[in-house]
Design an enzyme around this catalytic site. Structure first.
Site, PDB file in Angstrom:
ATOM      1  CE  LYS A 215      -3.416   2.242   2.599  1.00  0.00           C
ATOM      2  NZ  LYS A 215      -4.598   2.346   3.530  1.00  0.00           N
TER       3      LYS A 215
ATOM      4  CE  LYS B 252      -6.122   1.787  -0.414  1.00  0.00           C
ATOM      5  NZ  LYS B 252      -6.436   1.962   0.890  1.00  0.00           N
TER       6      LYS B 252
END
Ligand code: PBG
Length: 335
Positions: free
Chosen positions: A206, A259
């Site tokens: 992330k 992400k």
């Protein structure tokens, strides 16, 4: 003799298939189906509430009763799963709402599993929606006086939250905080509480990203000071992302996520090729809003662009696509 080994016919030249729609279907390399989709949803207190999120047209903060109605619609469209984010009534420094037995997410999970048991419920495990300062963990003053997120103290809270979600009936828990060691801490706590079969979908890679902007309005979770760069990754680092994924897998992650999605598809491909694990991409709020905004201006054709984006996610190796377009895509695929 000298002809042996020589091609007898002109060498095959790449030839564009004069494709009829049926032929195109037959030879298509990448398949997209509603089975790949997960719809993120935001839940808050109250009754009969559907509060529109301005920067994400078509998305709402739902009260639990309205969330259940939405879950039914989603399930009917053939989308197998939702990802739940909670907006508590009160925030504090310890993120108490994140692991309260009757917290907003716990209540929502019970209601959805009760009404629509076939629909998989994935819960976001993070503190940032529940802390008064908006950070993903417990904030402490360092020796040099600067404020910092205390990694290890945060792990305990995350483990407690994950167990409380599983107790409420969550099918999968999804830690999104990026603290070190959180997957192992959550796995240990779930096993100890009797949830050895509850899978963990970890936000393994992330990145600190500008693309989360609209989400912070949606989840009411902007950090009140500083930013998330001390615990989220630098977008310049691809090898580091692979190391993060390897660690999460070693700690017991069942599904790994990259992400944001669009600017990171090289990593989706590398993660899928390297580990062969179920791989998810999170098509985040900013990626959604920028297409919506351009479509509203008439600058691009939303449906065409969205299907192209979804296909690119699958082509890059994503098995699971978390997207605010899940309902639309399922509908378009069914037409
Ligand atoms: C926070 C969290 C964020 C998102 C999912 N979980 C925001 C952040 O890290 O600041 C972003 C999702 C989106 O932008 O759609 N734990």
């Amino acid at each position: 003799m000298s002809d042996l080994g020589r091609p007898q016919f002109p060498a095959a030249r790449p030839r564009r298939l004069r494709a009829t729609p049926a032929l195109r279907r037959l030879v298509r390399e990448t398949r997209l189906s509603a089975d790949n989709l997960v719809m993120p949803l935001f839940v808050r207190g109250g009754k009969g509430v559907r509060r529109p999120i301005n920067s994400m047209p078509g998305n709402f903060q739902f009260s639990v009763d309205e969330l259940v109605k939405e879950a039914r619609v989603i399930q009917k469209l053939g989308v197998p799963a939702i990802l739940l984010f909670g907006l508590p009534d009160k925030k504090d420094a310890k993120a108490s709402g994140a692991y309260a037995k009757h917290g907003i997410v716990q209540t929502a999970v019970r209601a959805v599993k009760d009404a629509v048991p076939e629909l998989l419920v994935i819960t976001d495990v993070c503190n940032c929606e529940y802390t008064s300062h908006g950070h993903c963990g417990i904030v402490r003053k360092r020796r040099d006086g600067a404020l910092d997120v205390d990694n290890d103290a945060t792990l305990e809270l995350l483990a407690k939250s994950a167990v409380s979600h599983a107790e409420a009936g969550a099918d999968i828990v999804a830690p999104s905080d990026m603290m070190d060691g959180r997957v192992a801490a959550i796995r240990r706590a779930l096993d100890k509480a009797g949830f050895a079969n509850t899978p963990i979908m970890s936000y393994a890679a992330k990145f600190a990203s500008g693309f989360y902007g609209p989400f912070r309005e949606a989840a009411d979770s902007p950090p009140q000071f500083g930013d998330r760069r001390t615990y989220q990754m630098d977008c310049a680092n691809g090898d580091e992302a692979l190391r993060e994924v390897a660690l999460d897998i070693a700690e017991g992650a069942d599904i790994v996520m990259v992400k944001p999605a669009l600017a990171y598809l090289d990593l989706v491909r590398r993660v899928k090729d390297r580990f062969g694990y179920p791989t998810a991409v999170y098509n985040v709020s900013g990626e959604f809003s920028m297409v919506k905004a351009a479509a509203e201006k008439g600058w691009l054709d939303e449906r065409a662009v969205v299907m192209e984006i979804m296909t690119a996610f699958r082509r890059s190796g994503a098995d699971i696509i978390i997207t605010y377009w899940a309902k639309d895509v399922a509908r378009w695929l069914g037409e």
